[in-house]
Design an enzyme around this catalytic site. Structure first.
Site, PDB file in Angstrom:
ATOM      1  N   ASP A 189      79.913  27.901  25.572  1.00 34.97           N
ATOM      2  CA  ASP A 189      80.860  27.843  24.648  1.00 34.97           C
ATOM      3  C   ASP A 189      80.492  27.241  23.434  1.00 34.97           C
ATOM      4  OD1 ASP A 189      80.978  25.119  25.731  1.00 34.97           O
ATOM      5  OD2 ASP A 189      82.813  25.090  25.180  1.00 34.97           O
ATOM      6  N   ASP A 232      76.663  26.307  31.323  1.00 32.92           N
ATOM      7  CA  ASP A 232      76.771  24.968  30.815  1.00 32.92           C
ATOM      8  C   ASP A 232      77.741  24.250  31.515  1.00 32.92           C
ATOM      9  OD1 ASP A 232      76.464  23.209  28.367  1.00 32.92           O
ATOM     10  OD2 ASP A 232      78.509  23.965  27.904  1.00 32.92           O
TER      11      ASP A 232
END
Length: 749
Positions: free
Chosen positions: A636, A430
């Protein structure tokens, strides 16, 4: 369904663990049962409407073992019990060793066939040797006979069965010779006794168990170190008075005072003071972190330079350290898929060895007509075969490996994840919060609204006022950046009505009766809002790696805001190392293609999935898996959780959300991407270690049993002495555990 972990007592080998596992799996309502010999634990999942923890405990007790719930364990009593066990083993080893030396010296004339003048005749007298051997057999060997009796009662066979059969065979044969030597003379055999075999074998196996217990204790060092990090007391401020209290007495919202050089007792938030904190013992990050008012602190970390006042917000089992300890315990108690082969072998191993020993006796007796050689060969087979090495091969390596991971700020949820990590072929990263710091800041603002001043400042202030009003209701990092920037400009933020967030697109609401929409160009196009006047600014900013949000008021484009998020210092290095390891690195982001490609170029990533909405991330992971690759996802945020769960291995950045961490298989506490490299390297090292252990355990038995059965006798006239077989068996387990302990020297490259 409920899951319970029992601490087990009374296991002597992997076959004992297999017996407990088989018996508990047979209980109505038990869905799964995994017994780990190395950590002496059973993890059992069961249907509470059909059985209970107490019922499971009773079944385990009925087959001769003890199951204790962790909350029933008294750590002090546990420590004393283990110390007492070590002392008991030590005394038995010394006693058996002393008797064994005397018996071996007394048996030298028989062993060598020589007359040795300095050995008096009474020393190899059969009755004298029986008197010496009997207490060793009854006291030192009692645990093996009790264990064999339990196994027989439960229609199973364990390592105790092998040792009991082997030593009793040698001892019983010797007693028969002592009581009736004339029978053996009449058969043309020497009336020789083998008391030293029984005594020395028992002593050597007890010595091996003593070493094994100590070595197994060292594999749990990581847990003890983590628990030892916890502060014992805390200085709290109550009613204006400073008081030192035990850590267990600290309450939520207590104000805790921490001076320079002291451990921070609990998790909390700094409410006064400034300092730097060494968090390396928890995160693995060696550089102290600056802490100021509003920052979170972790219990057990070391306060360095200044004083802090902390409001406690997590205590007891809820602290980061307690959760780390529990995760490591869970991982150490879990089983890796590679262990299944060893478990299957252990299930039939002991009965197979007993069958081989019987066959050995019959063959030797039929071929040689010598009951002495037949007995010695059968005893050697029984004694040299030990399933313990097989049972310890994988769990001990996993214990050390997961503990080593915790030391480096890597929490591994279970052994399966640790094993799979070394097979990763593609890693999906990400962008925000993973490759970047996750702390974006506003860099550019442009407003189309006509402005009364040549500078255009008034128009930009109006734009920020409207956008901040909407974004204040959003939890997105970009929204936080805009709100913070607006506050720094001393711009008042008005109220908003009818707020709505559209996942992966933007947010909208009414400010001063005007509809304000903030989001992506794609969303504006879907809303049929003309943003062509903004494209030149947007394209230029995105080429520079900035994220751009467009703003429309009452369905008319009126401006845009550029936001930049700094790359983490470790991102470029980590990506380069992963690529050198022949692992494909892919970036997955909701950002547009231009911004994503600019960031990808900066870190060296060649494959990019951009403009991906949260609900589309899982599909991208599946797309990569469909290419036949083992895929890891690193993220996250809450929106990463489904993709983390879908990936073969999910790695969560520990600085991210609890949801993402819960959905992952491995957590990188510090948020440093170098942790990905370390996790994969640790997986490689651990699996290599397990494979070495399994090789040693299998090759030892594959080679040892035929040699003990006398396969070399026709060629060399050499027969394996059961004493040597006992020594080899005793140290096979020790060698496996010692090899596992080499993992403590693991250092990330």
């Amino acid at each position: 369904m409920s899951k319970v972990t029992f601490n087990l007592r009374g296991m002597n080998c992997a076959s004992c663990a297999n017996s407990i596992q088989t018996s508990t799996r047979a209980i109505l309502g038990v869905a799964s049962s995994n017994v780990n010999f190395a950590v002496e634990q059973a993890v059992i999942e069961f249907d509470q409407t059909k059985t209970s923890a107490a019922a499971i405990q009773k079944v385990i007790k009925d087959i001769g073992y003890e199951a204790i719930l962790p909350e029933q364990v008294d750590d002090d009593l546990e420590k004393k019990s283990r110390l007492a066990e070590t002392h008991n083993l030590t005394h038995k080893v010394w006693f058996g060793g002393a008797i064994g030396v005397i018996l071996v010296i007394g048996s030298l004339p028989m062993m060598t066939g020589l007359s040795i003048p300095f050995i008096p005749a009474w020393l190899h007298n059969n009755w004298f040797q029986l008197a010496l051997a009997l207490p060793v057999q009854l006291w030192c060997g009692s645990s093996f006979y009790i264990g064999a009796g339990k196994a027989f009662k439960n229609h199973t066979a364990t390592m105790d069965t092998l040792i009991a059969l082997g030593t009793l065979a040698a001892f019983s044969y010797s007693i028969t010779v002592t009581l009736n030597p004339a029978f053996f003379i009449s058969q043309g055999l020497q009336p020789e006794v083998y008391y030293e075999v029984s005594v020395v074998v028992i002593t050597l196996i007890l010595l091996g168990k003593l070493f094994e217990n100590r070595a197994k204790g060292e594999t749990s060092d990581a847990i003890r170190k983590l628990i030892g990090l916890q502060a014992k007391t805390a200085r709290v401020l109550r009613d204006g008075i400073e008081t030192d209290i035990p850590i267990a007495d600290v309450q939520i919202n207590d104000i805790v005072l921490v001076r320079p050089g002291e451990k921070i007792p609990v998790d909390g938030e700094a409410i006064a003071g400034n300092s730097t904190v060494d968090e390396s013992m928890v995160t693995g990050e060696s550089i102290p972190i600056e802490k100021k008012v509003g920052d979170s602190v972790i219990g057990a970390t070391m306060n360095k330079s200044g004083s802090l006042q902390i409001r406690a917000n997590r205590i007891g089992k809820d602290t980061v350290l307690s959760q780390i300890v529990q995760l490591v315990k869970d991982a150490q108690g879990s089983k890796a898929p590679i262990q299944r082969l060893a478990d299957q072998v252990t299930g039939w191993f002991v009965p197979a060895v007993i069958s081989i020993a019987i066959a050995t006796f019959i063959i030797w007796f039929e071929i040689m007509g010598n009951i002495t050689l037949a007995t010695i060969s059968a005893v050697g087979v029984l004694i040299i075969a030990c399933p313990c090495a097989l049972g310890l091969a994988a769990p001990t390596s996993i214990m050390v490996g997961t503990g080593k991971g915790a030391e480096n700020g890597i929490l591994i949820k279970d052994a399966g994840s640790l094993e799979l990590a070394h097979k990763i072929q593609t890693i999906v990263l990400d962008k925000t919060g993973t490759l970047t710091e996750g702390k974006p800041v506003v860099t550019d603002v442009f407003a189309l609204t006509p402005s009364p001043s040549p500078s255009g400042e008034r128009g930009e202030r109006d734009l920020l006022e409207l956008v901040a009003a909407i974004e204040r209701n959003s939890e997105h990092p970009l929204a936080e950046a805009i709100v913070n920037y607006t506050k720094q400009k001393d711009i008042n933020i008005p109220a908003v009505a009818d707020f709505m967030a559209i996942a992966g697109s933007g947010v909208q609401g009414k400010v001063n009766n005007s509809l304000v929409q903030v989001g992506t160009r794609r969303w504006m196009d879907e809303l049929q809002i003309d943003t062509s006047d903004l494209h030149q600014y947007q394209d230029a900013w995105e080429t520079g790696g900035k994220t751009v949000v467009l703003v429309a008021v009452d369905n008319t484009a009126c401006g845009l805001i550029g936001i930049a998020d700094k790359l983490k210092p470790s991102s470029q290095v980590a990506v380069a190392v992963l690529q050198r390891m022949k692992i494909e690195v892919v970036m997955l982001t909701g950002d547009n293609q231009s911004t994503a490609e600019a960031i990808a170029r900066e870190v060296g990533i060649k494959r990019v999935f951009a403009g991906v909405r949260p609900d589309q991330k899982v599909a991208k992971i599946r797309e990569l898996q469909a290419e036949g690759k083992v895929v890891a996802m690193v993220g996250d945020g809450i929106n990463d959780a489904p993709a983390l769960a879908q990936a073969d291995v999910g790695l969560a950045i520990g600085t991210g959300t609890d949801v993402a961490i819960a959905a992952s298989d491995i957590t990188l506490i510090s948020g440093d991407l170098q942790g990905i490299v370390t996790a994969i390297q640790l997986s490689h090292a651990t699996i290599n270690n397990i494979q070495q252990n399994l090789f040693f355990a299998f090759i030892y038995n594959v080679a040892g049993i035929p040699i003990a059965a006398g396969i070399l006798y026709p060629l060399s006239g050499w027969l394996l002495n059961p004493i040597i077989a006992g020594a080899a068996m005793a140290f096979s387990s020790v060698s496996v555990v010692t090899n596992a302990l080499r993992l403590r020297n693991f250092r990330p490259q």
